[in-house]
Design an enzyme around this catalytic site. Structure first.
Site, PDB file in Angstrom:
ATOM      1  N   ASP A  54      -3.186  -8.505  -7.354  1.00 42.71           N
ATOM      2  CA  ASP A  54      -2.857  -8.894  -5.975  1.00 42.71           C
ATOM      3  C   ASP A  54      -3.604 -10.180  -5.599  1.00 42.71           C
ATOM      4  O   ASP A  54      -4.466 -10.172  -4.713  1.00 42.71           O
ATOM      5  CB  ASP A  54      -3.253  -7.718  -5.050  1.00 42.71           C
ATOM      6  CG  ASP A  54      -2.935  -7.982  -3.599  1.00 42.71           C
ATOM      7  OD1 ASP A  54      -2.087  -8.838  -3.311  1.00 42.71           O
ATOM      8  OD2 ASP A  54      -3.547  -7.314  -2.741  1.00 42.71           O
ATOM      9  N   HIS A  83       0.813  -1.214   0.000  1.00 40.29           N
ATOM     10  CA  HIS A  83       0.000   0.000   0.000  1.00 40.29           C
ATOM     11  C   HIS A  83       0.848   1.266   0.000  1.00 40.29           C
ATOM     12  O   HIS A  83       0.400   2.311  -0.461  1.00 40.29           O
ATOM     13  CB  HIS A  83      -0.991  -0.041   1.173  1.00 40.29           C
ATOM     14  CG  HIS A  83      -1.985  -1.173   1.035  1.00 40.29           C
ATOM     15  ND1 HIS A  83      -2.520  -1.857   2.086  1.00 40.29           N
ATOM     16  CD2 HIS A  83      -2.509  -1.764  -0.090  1.00 40.29           C
ATOM     17  CE1 HIS A  83      -3.354  -2.799   1.639  1.00 40.29           C
ATOM     18  NE2 HIS A  83      -3.355  -2.768   0.325  1.00 40.29           N
TER      19      HIS A  83
HETATM   20  N1  SAM Z   1      -5.927  -6.101  -3.052  1.00 41.93           N
HETATM   21  C1  SAM Z   1      -6.478  -6.231  -1.710  1.00 41.93           C
HETATM   22  C2  SAM Z   1      -5.836  -5.210  -0.814  1.00 41.93           C
HETATM   23  O1  SAM Z   1      -4.661  -4.861  -1.030  1.00 41.93           O
HETATM   24  O2  SAM Z   1      -6.510  -4.752   0.110  1.00 41.93           O
HETATM   25  C3  SAM Z   1      -6.285  -7.626  -1.141  1.00 41.93           C
HETATM   26  C4  SAM Z   1      -6.632  -8.741  -2.051  1.00 41.93           C
HETATM   27  S1  SAM Z   1      -6.436 -10.343  -1.396  1.00 41.93           S
HETATM   28  C5  SAM Z   1      -4.709 -10.538  -1.298  1.00 41.93           C
HETATM   29  C6  SAM Z   1      -6.848 -11.323  -2.786  1.00 41.93           C
HETATM   30  C7  SAM Z   1      -8.340 -11.341  -3.116  1.00 41.93           C
HETATM   31  O3  SAM Z   1      -8.521 -11.946  -4.403  1.00 41.93           O
HETATM   32  C8  SAM Z   1      -9.190 -12.162  -2.179  1.00 41.93           C
HETATM   33  O4  SAM Z   1     -10.166 -11.333  -1.613  1.00 41.93           O
HETATM   34  C9  SAM Z   1      -9.823 -13.263  -3.049  1.00 41.93           C
HETATM   35  O5  SAM Z   1     -11.153 -13.565  -2.690  1.00 41.93           O
HETATM   36  C10 SAM Z   1      -9.766 -12.638  -4.418  1.00 41.93           C
HETATM   37  N2  SAM Z   1      -9.715 -13.538  -5.571  1.00 41.93           N
HETATM   38  C11 SAM Z   1      -9.169 -14.777  -5.669  1.00 41.93           C
HETATM   39  N3  SAM Z   1      -9.181 -15.205  -6.940  1.00 41.93           N
HETATM   40  C12 SAM Z   1      -9.728 -14.206  -7.687  1.00 41.93           C
HETATM   41  C13 SAM Z   1      -9.974 -14.034  -9.072  1.00 41.93           C
HETATM   42  N4  SAM Z   1      -9.655 -14.976  -9.962  1.00 41.93           N
HETATM   43  N5  SAM Z   1     -10.527 -12.874  -9.479  1.00 41.93           N
HETATM   44  C14 SAM Z   1     -10.850 -11.895  -8.592  1.00 41.93           C
HETATM   45  N6  SAM Z   1     -10.633 -12.002  -7.263  1.00 41.93           N
HETATM   46  C15 SAM Z   1     -10.085 -13.144  -6.819  1.00 41.93           C
END
Ligand code: SAM
Length: 280
Positions: free
Chosen positions: A164, A19
């Protein structure tokens, strides 16, 4: 079935690194007046309650954001990131942590646009509710990798893409490279920021080798490790790969990382590094 929930990890040292880099890139993009587009392929829930059951169970934020929040000698470069956190914690007590979509929401301007995708059945509605009154944002329950084909290039032809994924599945290490390749083919001037965890160093070496083999130029790697590489379970470090980084980013992170490492890892273990792994 998706089992990863970011609420267990929100505000940990990996989030601090991710972040911080995100806020610096957005700040750099705002130096030009022309509006830009922010695509968050794996957006999460948006807001995390640090006193909630999930965050308290792991306590990861106590070794992350809690260690740097409100430090009197915090470098000025962290202010945009801290501003986004302050916006959720008006009383001054750290109760909520903003995920990447809320950090972007706080820092983006009126004419900038956000496209957020999240697949999880519990996190998607939370994210959608966060943005229900924000005309700049579109929130979809959709596959993040698919967005790199369908949403690029953006009409503004300026933008930042954050990738991410949870790396729950080993295939994510290949999927991110393929996704970046697809996105870069369509939007070669965009800034792409990819987060990665170091669990097994070999996986990251392979991922970087695959990324370099795509022929994409101008790639910066930023890493912060709390512990040395290990073959035991668990994340020892995390990093950001930035394609087409703003020109000041490497220098800014070289300034910030010694401070961040000292505060986040008082034991002094691990390492930090900024490397241009592929030149312009
Ligand atoms: N980017 C967020 C942050 O920095 O606050 C955190 C994201 S977290 C590491 C990863 C997220 O990706 C999870 O909430 C998960 O449910 C979601 N996810 C997993 N596979 C995915 C996909 N193919 N497409 C979209 N979201 C997905």
């Amino acid at each position: 079935m998706l089992s990863y929930r970011h609420s267990f990890h929100a505000g940990n040292h990996a989030d601090v690194l991710k972040h911080t880099v995100l806020s610096l890139i957005i700040t750099a993009l705002k130096e030009k007046e022309k509006p830009f587009f922010y695509l968050d392929t794996h957006a999460g829930a948006g807001r995390y309650q640090l006193s909630g059951e999930h965050a308290e169970r792991t306590g990861e934020y106590l070794e992350g954001i809690s260690r740097i929040w409100q430090q009197p000698d915090a470098p000025e470069l962290l202010q945009p990131y801290f501003d986004a956190i302050r916006a959720l914690n008006r009383s001054g007590t750290l109760r909520y942590y903003p995920g990447s979509p809320l950090i972007a929401r706080h820092l983006l301007r009126e004419d900038d646009k956000l496209q957020l995708t999240e697949l999880h059945s519990s996190d998607y509605p939370l994210l959608r509710n966060e943005f229900s009154k924000d005309d700049r944002a579109r929130v979809d329950r959709a596959d993040g990798y698919q967005q790199l084909k369908s949403k690029l290039p953006p009409p503004s032809r300026r933008g930042l893409v954050l990738i991410d994924p949870p790396y729950e599945m080993k295939s994510d290490y290949q999927a991110v490279v393929k996704g970046i390749q697809e996105g870069h083919k369509r939007f070669g001037t965009g800034v792409f920021a990819l987060w990665y965890p170091v669990v097994l160093r070999q996986q990251i070496k392979h991922m970087l080798r695959d990324l370099e083999a795509t022929g994409i130029r101008n790639i910066l790697q930023i890493e912060l490790a709390a512990r040395p590489d290990s073959d035991q379970r668990g994340m020892t470090a995390s990093g950001m790969i930035v394609i087409n980084p703003p020109w000041k980013l490497a220098q800014q992170m070289n300034t910030l990382l010694p401070w961040l490492h000292q505060k986040l890892v008082p034991a002094g273990t691990g390492h930090y590094a900024v490397n241009q792994i592929v030149p312009e």
